[in-house]
Design an enzyme around this catalytic site. Sequence first.
Site, PDB file in Angstrom:
ATOM      1  N   PRO A  27     -39.407  -1.103  97.641  1.00 29.99           N
ATOM      2  CA  PRO A  27     -39.516   0.345  97.453  1.00 29.99           C
ATOM      3  C   PRO A  27     -40.752   0.669  96.616  1.00 29.99           C
ATOM      4  O   PRO A  27     -40.994   0.042  95.588  1.00 29.99           O
ATOM      5  CB  PRO A  27     -38.232   0.696  96.693  1.00 29.99           C
ATOM      6  CG  PRO A  27     -37.813  -0.574  96.022  1.00 29.99           C
ATOM      7  CD  PRO A  27     -38.252  -1.686  96.932  1.00 29.99           C
ATOM      8  N   ALA A  64     -43.248   4.250  95.498  1.00 30.71           N
ATOM      9  CA  ALA A  64     -43.399   5.710  95.560  1.00 30.71           C
ATOM     10  C   ALA A  64     -44.601   6.088  96.409  1.00 30.71           C
ATOM     11  O   ALA A  64     -45.570   5.326  96.509  1.00 30.71           O
ATOM     12  CB  ALA A  64     -43.576   6.268  94.152  1.00 30.71           C
ATOM     13  N   SER A  94     -38.287   4.738  99.000  1.00 26.44           N
ATOM     14  CA  SER A  94     -38.155   5.159  97.597  1.00 26.44           C
ATOM     15  C   SER A  94     -37.623   6.582  97.508  1.00 26.44           C
ATOM     16  O   SER A  94     -37.921   7.420  98.361  1.00 26.44           O
ATOM     17  CB  SER A  94     -39.525   5.084  96.923  1.00 26.44           C
ATOM     18  OG  SER A  94     -39.493   5.729  95.672  1.00 26.44           O
ATOM     19  N   TYR A 113     -33.254   6.472  92.351  1.00 31.04           N
ATOM     20  CA  TYR A 113     -33.379   6.744  90.918  1.00 31.04           C
ATOM     21  C   TYR A 113     -32.277   7.729  90.588  1.00 31.04           C
ATOM     22  O   TYR A 113     -31.997   8.642  91.372  1.00 31.04           O
ATOM     23  CB  TYR A 113     -34.728   7.385  90.579  1.00 31.04           C
ATOM     24  CG  TYR A 113     -35.886   6.418  90.534  1.00 31.04           C
ATOM     25  CD1 TYR A 113     -35.908   5.371  89.617  1.00 31.04           C
ATOM     26  CD2 TYR A 113     -36.967   6.576  91.386  1.00 31.04           C
ATOM     27  CE1 TYR A 113     -36.981   4.499  89.573  1.00 31.04           C
ATOM     28  CE2 TYR A 113     -38.043   5.710  91.344  1.00 31.04           C
ATOM     29  CZ  TYR A 113     -38.047   4.666  90.432  1.00 31.04           C
ATOM     30  OH  TYR A 113     -39.105   3.804  90.375  1.00 31.04           O
ATOM     31  N   THR A 145     -32.523   1.141  91.102  1.00 30.41           N
ATOM     32  CA  THR A 145     -33.489   0.604  90.148  1.00 30.41           C
ATOM     33  C   THR A 145     -32.908   0.696  88.744  1.00 30.41           C
ATOM     34  O   THR A 145     -32.514   1.775  88.311  1.00 30.41           O
ATOM     35  CB  THR A 145     -34.795   1.406  90.224  1.00 30.41           C
ATOM     36  OG1 THR A 145     -35.320   1.264  91.543  1.00 30.41           O
ATOM     37  CG2 THR A 145     -35.813   0.918  89.208  1.00 30.41           C
ATOM     38  N   LYS A 174     -31.738  -3.595  91.290  1.00 27.26           N
ATOM     39  CA  LYS A 174     -33.114  -4.109  91.285  1.00 27.26           C
ATOM     40  C   LYS A 174     -33.713  -3.996  89.888  1.00 27.26           C
ATOM     41  O   LYS A 174     -33.722  -2.921  89.297  1.00 27.26           O
ATOM     42  CB  LYS A 174     -33.961  -3.308  92.265  1.00 27.26           C
ATOM     43  CG  LYS A 174     -35.442  -3.666  92.237  1.00 27.26           C
ATOM     44  CD  LYS A 174     -36.201  -3.005  93.372  1.00 27.26           C
ATOM     45  CE  LYS A 174     -37.695  -3.221  93.237  1.00 27.26           C
ATOM     46  NZ  LYS A 174     -38.298  -2.421  92.165  1.00 27.26           N
ATOM     47  N   HIS A 193     -40.469  -5.127  88.272  1.00 28.66           N
ATOM     48  CA  HIS A 193     -41.019  -3.841  88.720  1.00 28.66           C
ATOM     49  C   HIS A 193     -42.524  -3.964  88.974  1.00 28.66           C
ATOM     50  O   HIS A 193     -43.308  -3.091  88.588  1.00 28.66           O
ATOM     51  CB  HIS A 193     -40.722  -2.750  87.671  1.00 28.66           C
ATOM     52  CG  HIS A 193     -40.597  -1.371  88.265  1.00 28.66           C
ATOM     53  ND1 HIS A 193     -39.404  -0.697  88.356  1.00 28.66           N
ATOM     54  CD2 HIS A 193     -41.505  -0.540  88.815  1.00 28.66           C
ATOM     55  CE1 HIS A 193     -39.599   0.500  88.912  1.00 28.66           C
ATOM     56  NE2 HIS A 193     -40.871   0.608  89.211  1.00 28.66           N
ATOM     57  N   ASP A 230     -38.729 -10.330  93.800  1.00 25.30           N
ATOM     58  CA  ASP A 230     -39.731  -9.296  94.050  1.00 25.30           C
ATOM     59  C   ASP A 230     -40.848  -9.479  93.035  1.00 25.30           C
ATOM     60  O   ASP A 230     -40.590  -9.577  91.837  1.00 25.30           O
ATOM     61  CB  ASP A 230     -39.022  -7.945  93.843  1.00 25.30           C
ATOM     62  CG  ASP A 230     -39.958  -6.769  93.661  1.00 25.30           C
ATOM     63  OD1 ASP A 230     -41.051  -6.923  93.106  1.00 25.30           O
ATOM     64  OD2 ASP A 230     -39.553  -5.667  94.043  1.00 25.30           O
ATOM     65  N   GLY A 231     -42.101  -9.541  93.524  1.00 26.73           N
ATOM     66  CA  GLY A 231     -43.218  -9.577  92.590  1.00 26.73           C
ATOM     67  C   GLY A 231     -44.183 -10.724  92.814  1.00 26.73           C
ATOM     68  O   GLY A 231     -43.874 -11.867  92.487  1.00 26.73           O
ATOM     69  N   GLY A 232     -45.347 -10.397  93.356  1.00 30.56           N
ATOM     70  CA  GLY A 232     -46.413 -11.379  93.423  1.00 30.56           C
ATOM     71  C   GLY A 232     -46.453 -12.231  94.679  1.00 30.56           C
ATOM     72  O   GLY A 232     -47.402 -12.994  94.862  1.00 30.56           O
TER      73      GLY A 232
END
Lengths: 376, 376, 376, 376
Positions: free
Chosen positions: A96, A98, A125, A149, A175, A251, A275, A306-308
């Site tokens: 997700p 924005a 998102s 959110y 989130t 998440k 995040h 999640d991430g990278g």
Amino acid sequence: VRVTLTDALATARDPDARLASTFRLQEFEAIARERMTPAAFDYVAGGAGDETSLGENVAAWRRRILRPRVLVDVSTVDSSATVLGSRVAMPLAIAPMASHGLAHPDAEVAVARAAATAGVPFTLSTMSTRSIEEVAAAAPDGIRWFQLYIQEDRGLARAFTERAAAAGYRAIVLTVDLPVLGIRERDRRRGFTLDVPLGNFAGRTEFAGRTDPKASATDGYAMVAGVREASLVWADIATIRGWTDLPLVLKGILTAEDARLAVDHGADAIVVSNHGARQLDRVAAPIDVVEEVVAAVDGRAEVWVDGGARRGIDLVVARALGASCVLIGRPILWALAAGGEAGVDRALAILREELEVALALVGAATLSGIARTHVG
Amino acid sequence: VRVTLTDALATARDPDARLASTFRLQEFEAIARERMTPAAFDYVAGGAGDETSLGENVAAWRRRILRPRVLVDVSTVDSSATVLGSRVAMPLAIAPMASHGLAHPDAEVAVARAAATAGVPFTLSTMSTRSIEEVAAAAPDGIRWFQLYIQEDRGLARAFTERAAAAGYRAIVLTVDLPVLGIRERDRRRGFTLDVPLGNFAGRTEFAGRTDPKASATDGYAMVAGVREASLVWADIATIRGWTDLPLVLKGILTAEDARLAVDHGADAIVVSNHGARQLDRVAAPIDVVEEVVAAVDGRAEVWVDGGARRGIDLVVARALGASCVLIGRPILWALAAGGEAGVDRALAILREELEVALALVGAATLSGIARTHVG
Amino acid sequence: VRVTLTDALATARDPDARLASTFRLQEFEAIARERMTPAAFDYVAGGAGDETSLGENVAAWRRRILRPRVLVDVSTVDSSATVLGSRVAMPLAIAPMASHGLAHPDAEVAVARAAATAGVPFTLSTMSTRSIEEVAAAAPDGIRWFQLYIQEDRGLARAFTERAAAAGYRAIVLTVDLPVLGIRERDRRRGFTLDVPLGNFAGRTEFAGRTDPKASATDGYAMVAGVREASLVWADIATIRGWTDLPLVLKGILTAEDARLAVDHGADAIVVSNHGARQLDRVAAPIDVVEEVVAAVDGRAEVWVDGGARRGIDLVVARALGASCVLIGRPILWALAAGGEAGVDRALAILREELEVALALVGAATLSGIARTHVG
Amino acid sequence: VRVTLTDALATARDPDARLASTFRLQEFEAIARERMTPAAFDYVAGGAGDETSLGENVAAWRRRILRPRVLVDVSTVDSSATVLGSRVAMPLAIAPMASHGLAHPDAEVAVARAAATAGVPFTLSTMSTRSIEEVAAAAPDGIRWFQLYIQEDRGLARAFTERAAAAGYRAIVLTVDLPVLGIRERDRRRGFTLDVPLGNFAGRTEFAGRTDPKASATDGYAMVAGVREASLVWADIATIRGWTDLPLVLKGILTAEDARLAVDHGADAIVVSNHGARQLDRVAAPIDVVEEVVAAVDGRAEVWVDGGARRGIDLVVARALGASCVLIGRPILWALAAGGEAGVDRALAILREELEVALALVGAATLSGIARTHVG
């Protein structure tokens, strides 16, 4: 084994032939930098604080060493997997993010369509440019999840889950790591604000007088401020859990302690995530805590990461460590900026080929053949 | 949660708008470099020997990994703490540094006022540009501590403690790591000497004939030479302890052995410090020995840490490891050079915001909520 | 404490004032590079193979962390030590190096005189520019050691030890790590050969017809080839031991196994050394194996260390790990090239000051106050 | 000890004197870059994915620390070894590589002749420019091995083994790590294809209609695609084992598990290899898993290693860790491009000298004198 990129498809939609020169996800970044405004590019690219974790997120994957096995029959490689009960073409989902409109006018519609084509889930998102319903209409057969959110007015938050369920989204991704917004200095230096329309709010009567769907610079941040929920606590999870029958994904978890709490409170899946290193600097790269979380969860929920991630090989690493799905974020927006839907098509085709080749070369015809011993 | 910088305040005092472009403490350094003489800048910036420890002091903080907890109520974040019995707005103090006049004509008066505004303690150096009394008059409500170098004539040293007590300073910070001056090559290359007035000596009859308050280059060093006390030993601590009822802080300890001796000799607090890497190169970064010292002290005194902190996040790390206060030095002088009192206001506002956001994002509404497990 | 450089002395002999701008040993290197031929500079500076160990020799010292103690009386710091029964001003000796004439016409005479002035031992190489007797005459009161390469004709080698003893040299330093010459690519690229006179051979009847004292390029290498002794074995040590009553030092040991053999064969001291990284690349930095060697020797001989030391602080590190003397090589030749005897005076004064300040700042008034716990 | 490069030989064949300026294998690379087409150079130089493993292959050797022993008689150094029953001048072999014609028109003929001159084995690739028979005729006395890719038509594969045996090749080296081709982005960016003739296929009736010996760009890849065998499994090894009496070597194993399977299935030797980092990125550098493999094999087969070796010293490291032969690839093609057969002569002479000097300096007159304790 499908080892050739679907170049014909990509180039057909690539009038200036830039896409055809991309062979790894990182290469979309340079094109995106040219095509996005500097402030929008930095909004996507930036991280919190000194951006130490931003770099670590990518580096941590590269430190992992694969242990390939040979003389295994890989004449047919099948990269598919089951994620939250859905069969996916590869254990990957669009994270997700924005305001895809910052990258391309087709925004989430293009990405959701490319994800559907590639057979991977797309996460919309709350802060999307296009609305829940618009994206559902554009990619009706795709696997779609909705990222939530929590508004201060919980009724508004619940309404979002109901809209998502009605529009055929298959999971709610809550989130939990944004009680307050992280400090992203690139945005402060640029004076950046989210000044693109917010599709889920525009023209909705329930938000009348609360937010301006085409928020001004200041209002944009105000809206994010309104959205974030510093008082959200574990006890609220049961409430949210009761709003919908959809699977609930939490998440933004980085510790065994919170992972245990998450399953105790009914989470169906956990996304080990920082995040995108946009909230708090100097936290662990998510892949580095996957094993801690997997051990704590002990099979009671799915664990994603999640991430990278930038390479198909990362999906093999994640699987070996116990994470059954990898969410990919920034590279998808870069690909979107670089070529709209065709750009995302190509990015996902690259990942798919990389994954298939990686499976063949580590000696596993399917993801279920990946064991802990495939990573050193 | 106070998450917005008090830009209005800062820019009002920032005619050339340079301050408004600073978003992290490191950014004051470049402005300071323009506004200070090269020799004064290097005097502040430099370290001992190869400056290995100078870099390590900063790098060591960055190696620490936070373990954030989620879904904790952080709708009200309180960054205050109690340090030596005083309530402070955040667990941070201005480190003692000589001759603030090198950075700005308002010197210690500006920094002490900004510290008072921000609710954090200010430590006045024996070698200050402005006097004990002048600073007290300028920031009467601020928490002020006095840093003491021991003169060879112990009567003079005692007189300093009495002046500090009379002027409302709340602690004596005795520097114990300067038996001789470290070798700082930048100063030698520049031919630098402390040629600014020394406010605590000027016009005082007790120093008549001993030092020149506006010391010449050579005299400046001579005075420092006169101040340092290579024969000071543990047995003297009891004597010094008897001069005053103020809390006694020993600054410059890097080992468990000396920490134990410090509490045995009546220290109320210990500053784990390598003197900003200005004395001996190739010593540990202070944050790396905090745990060793905390274990040795075993709650009998407060443990603080000094050296290389640049971010609000560092205050969380220090707390998790057992240090209840972080002293910050060079960045304050950079901010002073960049914008006088308004510069220091802004630096402290940045740290305050960073700390509050960090607390919210690690899932602690107050500092007492920080546990050892918040750092990996 | 002698904390001020003897600038007056140095500048008196420094007509072009370059020396006065040197504050650390490394700074002599740039001046030497200007004053030596490129080939001679590279001969001194170069190492074997990829020069991995060349860099590691220096880096290994910098990785060591000191643990300074405070509030120790260091009003009088005494840096002297006893090495092989001689009192030295600091636990440092000039390492044996061939052909100082490459750096400066005064060659070993200048270095030996500066060493005598500074109160530290000078080691003369068999391959020196000036002879055993010339150097003895120039620095009669200095502590002088003689480094021996074994000739194929053992009678010639024995004659060297007798000349050294007769000229008042106080130890024989036998090089044991040059069975063949290491591969130094810089010399090959430059086509470098030792074409300076070899003082110990010139005009000596015993070498008549064997070598040309002013060897041509090819002959220079031929002579070194003649000197090295690939068949020298432990059993020969007893023979050599019998040639002289002088203490016997074995230089070039990097393992506990060989250290044990060395003391079993009568060595009075061992130099842990990799020959300045000039022989075999990818060996340990000597300081990194000192503890292994010290444990093996178990007090039966002195343990010294050679390679990469650049700072007075290194002498403290060596002592803490059990090495009682540090040999310094290249920086001495750089200082010689930069300023002749005055250059070496200054280099040794820098080291002396650095050592004294380091002792004061780690809290030891003498070297015997240095304990293992002073290094982390 | 042969410590002098055979410069006369090399320069005689080196009209432009470029070879004479090469002193280490890496230096051939720059010359090769000038003499090969950019695409061919990149085809040889490139690796899979991010080329992380490509760099690690070289770096891993450099991390190993030798422990040299002194005062061992090395007046006669013998670098020879026995590999698969053949006496070789040094424990080194030319790795199998496709299409030497990309580097030089003399192609495999030049390399095989240089290998024979140097007394080391040459491995001919299935995908060679020159044929099995041509190479055998050019280097009749050399030790030659044949590298086999398995065709989908197993009869064709068997025919290759028979041709190799008939032509006096002494071993079959079966590549087991190419079930599919790795993703090499340099080739994709260049649009590179193997468009040089394939000597083993040209004019052979058994391939009539199957491949074009002078394959077009697309066909080149098609042929490789045809060659690779994603369905090859351990059970096939017994079949292949039965085709020939020649020793069978399995190349491309990186785990203890597969090493055990290899010996269980009759392998005479195992090459610990990651295919020059050309197949799967982020795998271990081969030298880093040699010990794991040696322990698993437990003496039942020879263990060799391939990837990143550049120095004679590496042969000592390999031996100490239990690998009895090191295969060298890219540097040989660079040397071939730089100077044809004379270039390879020189590369092998450099390695030989480096090995001999390394043996002397670690204190081993022969390779059998190398023990595990020679590496730290």
